[in-house]
Design a protein around this motif. Structure first.
Motif, PDB file in Angstrom:
ATOM      1  N   TYR A   1       0.891  -1.056   0.063  1.00  0.00           N
ATOM      2  CA  TYR A   1      -0.109  -0.022  -0.139  1.00  0.00           C
ATOM      3  C   TYR A   1       0.778   1.213   0.202  1.00  0.00           C
ATOM      4  O   TYR A   1       0.691   2.141  -0.715  1.00  0.00           O
ATOM      5  N   GLY A   2       2.011   1.048   0.794  1.00  0.00           N
ATOM      6  CA  GLY A   2       2.843   2.333   0.838  1.00  0.00           C
ATOM      7  C   GLY A   2       3.458   2.715  -0.419  1.00  0.00           C
ATOM      8  O   GLY A   2       3.551   3.817  -0.715  1.00  0.00           O
ATOM      9  N   ILE A   3       3.930   1.611  -1.328  1.00  0.00           N
ATOM     10  CA  ILE A   3       4.357   1.764  -2.263  1.00  0.00           C
ATOM     11  C   ILE A   3       3.602   2.689  -3.450  1.00  0.00           C
ATOM     12  O   ILE A   3       3.906   3.321  -4.298  1.00  0.00           O
ATOM     13  N   SER A   4       2.314   2.033  -3.546  1.00  0.00           N
ATOM     14  CA  SER A   4       1.528   2.371  -4.148  1.00  0.00           C
ATOM     15  C   SER A   4       1.181   3.887  -4.152  1.00  0.00           C
ATOM     16  O   SER A   4       0.787   4.677  -4.770  1.00  0.00           O
ATOM     17  N   LEU A   5       1.003   4.100  -2.774  1.00  0.00           N
ATOM     18  CA  LEU A   5       0.665   5.406  -2.091  1.00  0.00           C
ATOM     19  C   LEU A   5       1.551   6.477  -2.698  1.00  0.00           C
ATOM     20  O   LEU A   5       1.357   7.543  -2.940  1.00  0.00           O
ATOM     21  N   PHE A   6       2.987   6.053  -2.413  1.00  0.00           N
ATOM     22  CA  PHE A   6       4.044   6.827  -2.918  1.00  0.00           C
ATOM     23  C   PHE A   6       3.780   7.387  -4.495  1.00  0.00           C
ATOM     24  O   PHE A   6       4.022   8.442  -4.578  1.00  0.00           O
ATOM     25  N   TRP A   7       3.671   6.360  -5.329  1.00  0.00           N
ATOM     26  CA  TRP A   7       3.708   6.546  -6.767  1.00  0.00           C
ATOM     27  C   TRP A   7       2.281   7.112  -7.097  1.00  0.00           C
ATOM     28  O   TRP A   7       2.177   8.159  -8.039  1.00  0.00           O
TER      29      TRP A   7
ATOM     30  N   THR B   1      11.538   8.559 -14.839  1.00  0.00           N
ATOM     31  CA  THR B   1      11.273   8.584 -13.099  1.00  0.00           C
ATOM     32  C   THR B   1      11.044   7.327 -12.704  1.00  0.00           C
ATOM     33  O   THR B   1      11.626   6.582 -11.783  1.00  0.00           O
ATOM     34  N   TYR B   2       9.794   6.918 -13.168  1.00  0.00           N
ATOM     35  CA  TYR B   2       9.183   5.570 -12.627  1.00  0.00           C
ATOM     36  C   TYR B   2      10.152   4.629 -12.729  1.00  0.00           C
ATOM     37  O   TYR B   2      10.322   3.730 -11.720  1.00  0.00           O
TER      38      TYR B   2
END
Length: 180
Positions: free
Chosen positions: A152-158, A176-177
């Protein structure tokens, strides 16, 4: 691309609450971008699906009492793919098609990575295995709940990155991605 998003959401549905939570993050991002773009219909659709998904996620988070199954994850992938197209391809939209790709980048990248590995190993890209990102986190010892929250945190960051820089040049956003 549309079929790819549908399958990416289906394939990330390997742990309780994972596909639902990643989809909630994507829908909030899509709703906010649609609001900034003045697309009221897209905002309404995102919020309606978001409400239904939050009600479901309450019972789907670990330990799950209700499961999404293939029909739910494929339907959710269809809705997210549709929303990605709707917010970027509506006449007058200023949202770049790269932005939803970044928002949904984790499930997309996981799918591309897993299927590529299967093809290199000369097995069917559709054969089941335990090489998805969430399986890798479990294999190194992360607990189920922590793995889901970490993803979730990785998805939220992006998602936040995509919303903040949605007016940036497409090539820079994508580079960048991929670089990170």
């Amino acid at each position: 691309a549309f079929v790819g998003v549908i399958n990416a959401v289906d394939l990330i549905d390997g742990l309780d609450g994972l596909a639902g939570g990643v989809s909630v993050i994507a829908l909030v991002s899509f709703a906010f971008l649609a609001y900034l773009d003045g697309n009221g219909a897209a905002v309404a659709l995102c919020l309606a699906l978001l409400g239904a998904l939050l009600g479901f996620l309450k019972y789907n988070f670990f330990p799950a009492r209700v499961f999404m199954g293939d029909t739910g994850s494929l339907g959710l992938g269809f809705a997210l793919g549709f929303m990605a197209i709707f917010i970027t391809q509506t006449p007058g939209s200023k949202i770049s098609p790269v932005v939803p790709v970044l928002i949904l980048g984790l499930p997309i990248l996981d799918t591309v990575w897993v299927m590529s590995r299967r093809i290199v190993r000369r097995i069917s890209p559709f054969a089941p295995d335990k090489t998805h990102l969430h399986h890798k986190f479990l294999d190194i010892g992360f607990q189920h709940r922590f793995t889901v929250i970490f993803i979730y945190g990785i998805s939220l960051f992006w998602a936040i990155f995509s919303v903040v820089f949605h007016e940036g040049r497409e090539v820079v956003l994508l580079a960048t991605y991929l670089g990170v």
